[in-house]
Motif scaffolding. Structure first.
Motif, PDB file in Angstrom:
ATOM      1  N   CYS A 310      50.755  72.070  63.783  1.00 30.66           N
ATOM      2  CA  CYS A 310      50.228  73.407  63.463  1.00 30.66           C
ATOM      3  C   CYS A 310      51.031  74.070  62.342  1.00 30.66           C
ATOM      4  O   CYS A 310      52.251  74.158  62.391  1.00 30.66           O
ATOM      5  CB  CYS A 310      50.247  74.288  64.709  1.00 30.66           C
ATOM      6  SG  CYS A 310      49.661  75.944  64.384  1.00 30.66           S
ATOM      7  N   THR A 311      50.329  74.537  61.326  1.00 28.48           N
ATOM      8  CA  THR A 311      50.971  75.166  60.171  1.00 28.48           C
ATOM      9  C   THR A 311      51.169  76.662  60.383  1.00 28.48           C
ATOM     10  O   THR A 311      51.667  77.337  59.502  1.00 28.48           O
ATOM     11  CB  THR A 311      50.112  74.979  58.916  1.00 28.48           C
ATOM     12  OG1 THR A 311      48.975  75.846  59.023  1.00 28.48           O
ATOM     13  CG2 THR A 311      49.610  73.562  58.766  1.00 28.48           C
ATOM     14  N   GLU A 312      50.703  77.148  61.536  1.00 27.92           N
ATOM     15  CA  GLU A 312      50.787  78.576  61.851  1.00 27.92           C
ATOM     16  C   GLU A 312      50.099  79.432  60.799  1.00 27.92           C
ATOM     17  O   GLU A 312      50.480  80.575  60.558  1.00 27.92           O
ATOM     18  CB  GLU A 312      52.244  79.000  62.063  1.00 27.92           C
ATOM     19  CG  GLU A 312      52.853  78.297  63.269  1.00 27.92           C
ATOM     20  CD  GLU A 312      54.344  78.548  63.467  1.00 27.92           C
ATOM     21  OE1 GLU A 312      54.872  79.497  62.864  1.00 27.92           O
ATOM     22  OE2 GLU A 312      54.969  77.787  64.225  1.00 27.92           O
ATOM     23  N   CYS A 313      49.071  78.856  60.178  1.00 27.07           N
ATOM     24  CA  CYS A 313      48.373  79.594  59.121  1.00 27.07           C
ATOM     25  C   CYS A 313      47.488  80.690  59.694  1.00 27.07           C
ATOM     26  O   CYS A 313      47.132  81.639  58.999  1.00 27.07           O
ATOM     27  CB  CYS A 313      47.525  78.644  58.286  1.00 27.07           C
ATOM     28  SG  CYS A 313      46.115  77.953  59.178  1.00 27.07           S
ATOM     29  N   GLY A 314      47.088  80.538  60.958  1.00 22.44           N
ATOM     30  CA  GLY A 314      46.305  81.594  61.598  1.00 22.44           C
ATOM     31  C   GLY A 314      44.840  81.638  61.205  1.00 22.44           C
ATOM     32  O   GLY A 314      44.139  82.584  61.548  1.00 22.44           O
ATOM     33  N   ARG A 315      44.371  80.629  60.515  1.00 24.13           N
ATOM     34  CA  ARG A 315      42.947  80.616  60.170  1.00 24.13           C
ATOM     35  C   ARG A 315      42.101  80.594  61.446  1.00 24.13           C
ATOM     36  O   ARG A 315      41.065  81.238  61.524  1.00 24.13           O
ATOM     37  CB  ARG A 315      42.615  79.398  59.309  1.00 24.13           C
ATOM     38  CG  ARG A 315      43.213  79.491  57.920  1.00 24.13           C
ATOM     39  CD  ARG A 315      42.954  78.238  57.108  1.00 24.13           C
ATOM     40  NE  ARG A 315      43.527  78.382  55.768  1.00 24.13           N
ATOM     41  CZ  ARG A 315      42.928  78.007  54.652  1.00 24.13           C
ATOM     42  NH1 ARG A 315      41.751  77.443  54.692  1.00 24.13           N
ATOM     43  NH2 ARG A 315      43.508  78.182  53.491  1.00 24.13           N
ATOM     44  N   CYS A 316      42.565  79.809  62.415  1.00 26.29           N
ATOM     45  CA  CYS A 316      41.836  79.726  63.693  1.00 26.29           C
ATOM     46  C   CYS A 316      41.726  81.099  64.336  1.00 26.29           C
ATOM     47  O   CYS A 316      40.651  81.540  64.722  1.00 26.29           O
ATOM     48  CB  CYS A 316      42.559  78.756  64.629  1.00 26.29           C
ATOM     49  SG  CYS A 316      44.304  79.109  64.858  1.00 26.29           S
ATOM     50  N   ARG A 332      46.019  80.166  67.683  1.00 20.92           N
ATOM     51  CA  ARG A 332      47.299  79.770  67.084  1.00 20.92           C
ATOM     52  C   ARG A 332      48.434  79.918  68.095  1.00 20.92           C
ATOM     53  O   ARG A 332      49.299  79.039  68.208  1.00 20.92           O
ATOM     54  CB  ARG A 332      47.607  80.633  65.858  1.00 20.92           C
ATOM     55  CG  ARG A 332      49.053  80.490  65.393  1.00 20.92           C
ATOM     56  CD  ARG A 332      49.348  81.214  64.098  1.00 20.92           C
ATOM     57  NE  ARG A 332      49.006  82.616  64.144  1.00 20.92           N
ATOM     58  CZ  ARG A 332      49.005  83.420  63.097  1.00 20.92           C
ATOM     59  NH1 ARG A 332      49.344  82.944  61.907  1.00 20.92           N
ATOM     60  NH2 ARG A 332      48.678  84.673  63.203  1.00 20.92           N
ATOM     61  N   MET A 335      48.702  77.046  70.383  1.00 21.74           N
ATOM     62  CA  MET A 335      49.370  75.886  69.788  1.00 21.74           C
ATOM     63  C   MET A 335      50.888  76.104  69.720  1.00 21.74           C
ATOM     64  O   MET A 335      51.670  75.209  70.001  1.00 21.74           O
ATOM     65  CB  MET A 335      48.828  75.601  68.380  1.00 21.74           C
ATOM     66  CG  MET A 335      47.351  75.284  68.300  1.00 21.74           C
ATOM     67  SD  MET A 335      46.702  74.206  69.591  1.00 21.74           S
ATOM     68  CE  MET A 335      47.646  72.708  69.315  1.00 21.74           C
ATOM     69  N   CYS A 384      40.316  74.890  61.331  1.00 21.49           N
ATOM     70  CA  CYS A 384      41.683  74.397  61.136  1.00 21.49           C
ATOM     71  C   CYS A 384      41.776  73.401  59.983  1.00 21.49           C
ATOM     72  O   CYS A 384      41.082  72.396  59.966  1.00 21.49           O
ATOM     73  CB  CYS A 384      42.209  73.740  62.412  1.00 21.49           C
ATOM     74  SG  CYS A 384      43.879  73.110  62.177  1.00 21.49           S
ATOM     75  N   PRO A 385      42.651  73.668  59.012  1.00 18.00           N
ATOM     76  CA  PRO A 385      42.765  72.789  57.855  1.00 18.00           C
ATOM     77  C   PRO A 385      43.347  71.414  58.180  1.00 18.00           C
ATOM     78  O   PRO A 385      43.240  70.500  57.364  1.00 18.00           O
ATOM     79  CB  PRO A 385      43.682  73.556  56.904  1.00 18.00           C
ATOM     80  CG  PRO A 385      44.428  74.511  57.769  1.00 18.00           C
ATOM     81  CD  PRO A 385      43.528  74.846  58.915  1.00 18.00           C
ATOM     82  N   VAL A 386      43.974  71.282  59.341  1.00 19.77           N
ATOM     83  CA  VAL A 386      44.531  69.975  59.696  1.00 19.77           C
ATOM     84  C   VAL A 386      43.917  69.431  60.983  1.00 19.77           C
ATOM     85  O   VAL A 386      44.493  68.590  61.666  1.00 19.77           O
ATOM     86  CB  VAL A 386      46.074  70.004  59.794  1.00 19.77           C
ATOM     87  CG1 VAL A 386      46.690  70.080  58.406  1.00 19.77           C
ATOM     88  CG2 VAL A 386      46.557  71.183  60.631  1.00 19.77           C
ATOM     89  N   ILE A 388      43.211  70.582  64.066  1.00 17.96           N
ATOM     90  CA  ILE A 388      43.780  70.791  65.393  1.00 17.96           C
ATOM     91  C   ILE A 388      42.672  71.300  66.314  1.00 17.96           C
ATOM     92  O   ILE A 388      41.750  71.971  65.871  1.00 17.96           O
ATOM     93  CB  ILE A 388      44.946  71.796  65.288  1.00 17.96           C
ATOM     94  CG1 ILE A 388      46.139  71.096  64.618  1.00 17.96           C
ATOM     95  CG2 ILE A 388      45.327  72.372  66.643  1.00 17.96           C
ATOM     96  CD1 ILE A 388      47.239  72.023  64.202  1.00 17.96           C
TER      97      ILE A 388
HETATM   98  S1  SF4 Z   1      44.162  76.867  61.892  1.00 16.53           S
HETATM   99 FE1  SF4 Z   1      45.165  75.001  62.650  1.00 16.53          FE
HETATM  100  S2  SF4 Z   1      47.091  74.918  61.534  1.00 16.53           S
HETATM  101 FE2  SF4 Z   1      46.303  77.004  61.263  1.00 16.53          FE
HETATM  102  S3  SF4 Z   1      47.288  78.149  62.909  1.00 16.53           S
HETATM  103 FE3  SF4 Z   1      45.326  77.444  63.699  1.00 16.53          FE
HETATM  104  S4  SF4 Z   1      45.779  75.519  64.725  1.00 16.53           S
HETATM  105 FE4  SF4 Z   1      47.532  75.991  63.437  1.00 16.53          FE
END
Ligand code: SF4
Ligand code: SF4
Lengths: 439, 258
Positions: A310-316, A332, A335, A384-386, A388
């Motif tokens: 998790c990049t902690e980007c907060g998009r989710c 987020r 995660m 999520c960009p990766v 998750i």
């Molecule tokens: S979008 Fe994905 S990477 Fe970004 S905070 Fe949420 S779970 Fe983490």
């Protein structure tokens, strides 16, 4: 005496890589605390998916500003690191710009690195502005205080410093080359640092001091950064690759069917089943399987890898309907809390040899209120960009609450009872199911 | 209205082209029953040989599963599969994306393998085969926006079938700022339909209704009985019942000629 810098460098290299290896081992051990899950299928589709999402960053650009800046930083980061190969060889053997013999190609490479370094620097500054001045809301949710907030800033500062050092080092080098200093062969092209060069003193000793200091701090910084990864959301630079490779390829709506439940339900529904027979494999001393998850060891290893990625980007969280309407739930945070708990369990094992009961679980930090606010809409997973999957963890926690604790909200228990008794979530008679036809 | 049951068909030695899985909302909920009947009307008009399970149908188990009650889900699933398999069902159509998702994705591992279609997919198929004609009728020229159900859209990647149908109606299809894979949930999924929401500062259905009202539609089209309920509540909440209708795509198609 002459070899002291080389020896120091060798020690630095061994220590830096040694610690890193140790952390990677710990990371793998912790991820393996999770249950097994088979994702060895469809390898060609998986490679493609990884190439697209991790390497090609296809999901990043759904938010174009952040996406493009991130691609610059990412490309810059990878390409500039080619230069680290030269730095390591120079450091070990006391050479200076060992690849300079490549002539035009070398100049081209160093020139490109400089431009990229400059672009990275600008991008990182914009990232900082977005976070600290514009204060984009997803960076300021309540889970983004203390360490997570500092971590994000540390990374930005690290990159600013590393890029600046790289450019300063080149600027000093350029001046030294022009002054014809010993050891400083004329090599490279310096499209960015030539502008810095003018501000530096023209004294050879001072310049050597600046160049050497920048060189050393730069490489030490890189090793520190490498070892910082394990403790940081920046771990995604490595884990994004396996994480996207092992991503779920099924339709997002599909939840897994618990096999242990299937066995029991089949027994219950089978009219020929002997109600007193024990299933063959169940030995009396075996702990009965837990339904759902209340701790990280009940999740599968991909869910644990998700947490570390998790990049902690907060998009989710920014697209989560529950979060947007002021509910406690933040995917987020789910995660992040999962990762914190894996770390806690990992440390417990390091300390005690094997896990020693600590009366804690995922529910120590995750509240039932969060879990029950989810609409299972998959927006977080999509965003999520990766790749998750926070929803899968939420479902496992719900399963635990319902099947192990019988602690669903009262209204849901009523819904369950209705389905059991009349085959519908409401209190209607099963025999009235076709009444609509004549109404 | 002709609504044969599987049992009746079986007794006559016939097998239907497709099984219409009505679902709990479609069977019992007053608002959703209208959608069920509209869909049946379309099938009748197109002379499709279909059947329903009637009183032999039972909850697909979706709300139980999403609420974490895997036991209850699998009990439901296996009971349903037993009946579906006994009738040798091959093709299923349903107007509920939750039933759709569960039957399509979660039943196969438990022994239930069918070709499952959402009613918009099925109608699109009939349209392409020339077995169904769609006209704008009373809706021609109206502004319509489509709210993507999570369990049709993100969950199963179906965004175009419902839109293709709407576009056939000479209407003006307008998209909300959050649509398709970015669509915002109506708030009912994951068993939320059956409980009050957790404390927060807003109801999700209100937030979503605001998205819809922003594009000033005459009709909010839905493809899910739960979305329909939530959006209808949202419109009531905003006191827009006079200006904006919430209708399932099946209802729009079935009532166009009226
Ligand atoms: S979008 Fe994905 S990477 Fe970004 S905070 Fe949420 S779970 Fe983490
Ligand atoms: S699936 Fe749950 S956690 Fe994820 S965005 Fe939807 S409501 Fe939020």
């Amino acid at each position: 005496m002459h070899y002291i810098p080389n020896i120091l460098f060798a020690i630095l290299l061994v220590v830096g890589i040694g610690f890193f290896t140790k952390n990677v081992k710990k990371l793998i051990r912790n991820i393996k605390l999770g249950k097994d899950i088979d994702r060895s299928d469809n390898s060609s589709q998986r490679w493609k998916n990884m190439a697209n999402v991790a390497l090609g960053q296809s999901k990043m650009v759904s938010r174009p500003v952040a996406g493009i800046l991130h691609i610059i930083v990412y490309l810059g980061f990878i390409i500039i690191n080619i230069e680290v190969i030269e730095i390591i060889i120079d450091g070990l053997f006391g050479t200076h710009r060992v690849f300079a013999f490549a002539g035009g190609l070398y100049s081209f490479l160093i020139g490109s690195f400089e431009i990229l370094a400059f672009l990275v620097l600008i991008s990182v500054i914009i990232f900082w502005i977005r976070r600290m001045i514009i204060r984009i809301p997803r960076f300021w949710n309540k889970e983004m205080t203390s360490w997570p907030k500092n971590d994000a800033l540390n990374i930005l500062y690290f990159e600013m410093v590393l890029m600046s050092l790289f450019l300063i080092m080149n600027a000093a080098d350029l001046n030294l080359q022009l002054l014809g200093a010993d050891h400083y062969v004329e090599a490279g092209s310096f499209p960015i640092s030539k502008y810095i060069a003018g501000w530096l003193p023209q004294n050879i000793d001072t310049l050597i001091f600046i160049e050497r200091s920048a060189w050393w701090i730069h490489i030490i910084g890189i090793f520190i950064f490498l070892n910082y990864l394990y403790y940081s959301k920046h771990l995604h630079v490595l884990l994004a690759f396996p994480n996207t490779y092992y991503a779920n390829l099924d339709p997002k709506g599909k939840l897994n069917n618990l096999e242990s439940v299937t066995t029991e339900v089949k027994m219950m529904l089978d009219p020929d089943a002997d109600p007193y027979a024990m299933p063959e494999e169940t030995k009396t001393d075996e702990v009965p399987e837990k339904f759902g998850a209340n701790d990280v060891v009940d999740l599968n290893w991909i869910q644990l890898m998700n947490a570390y990625t998790c990049t902690e980007c907060g998009r989710c969280t920014s697209v989560c309907p529950a979060n947007q309407t002021g509910k406690e739930l933040s995917p987020r945070a789910i995660m992040m809390k999962t990762r914190d708990r894996i770390e806690e369990v990992g440390k417990n094992i390091d300390l005690n040899g094997s896990f020693k009961e600590d009366d804690k679980s995922l529910f120590t930090t995750i509240s039932n209120e969060e879990i029950w606010a989810c609409t299972s809409c998959n927006a977080c997973v999509e965003e999520c960009p990766v790749q998750i999957d926070p929803l899968s963890i939420i479902v496992e926690l719900r399963r635990y609450l319902v099947m192990e604790q019988s602690s669903a909200p009262q209204e849901l228990n009523m819904m369950f009872t209705n389905i059991e008794n009349n085959g519908a979530p409401w209190q209607y008679n099963q025999m009235d199911r076709l009444n609509w036809k004549d109404e | 209205m002709k609504v044969p049951t599987m049992a009746e068909m079986m007794a006559e030695g016939k097998s239907p082209e497709v099984l219409f899985w009505v679902g709990c909302a479609g069977s019992y909920d007053d608002r959703a029953k209208k959608i069920t009947k509209a869909f049946v009307k379309i099938l009748n008009n197109a002379n499709i040989e279909f059947a329903v399970l009637g009183t032999e149908e039972s909850c697909s188990g979706d709300p139980a599963k999403r609420a974490g009650n895997e036991f209850l889900f699998q009990m439901q699933a296996m009971t349903n599969i037993e009946i579906l398999n006994a009738y040798e069902i091959k093709k299923i159509v349903t107007a509920c994306p939750h039933c759709y998702n569960t039957l399509k994705n979660e039943y196969p591992e438990l022994g239930g393998n069918y070709q499952v279609m959402h009613h918009t997919e099925y109608l699109k198929l009939l349209l392409d085969d020339g077995r169904l004609t769609i006209e704008g009728g009373q809706f021609a020229g109206k502004r319509i926006t489509f709210h993507d159900p999570c369990y049709l859209g993100r969950a199963n990647g179906i965004y175009e079938a419902p839109r293709d149908l709407i576009k056939k109606m000479d209407v003006e299809l307008v998209e909300m700022k959050r649509c398709k894979s970015d669509g915002l949930c109506c708030g009912a999924g994951g068993a939320q339909m059956f409980k009050d929401s957790e404390k927060g500062d807003k109801e999700i259905f209100v937030e979503r209704t605001e998205d819809a009202l922003e594009v000033e539609p005459a009709i909010i089209a839905t493809g899910c009985p739960f979305c329909n309920t939530m959006m209808t509540d949202g419109i009531k909440n905003k006191e827009k019942e006079e200006e904006v209708q919430v209708l399932d795509i099946a209802e729009i198609i079935a009532s166009a000629k009226e």
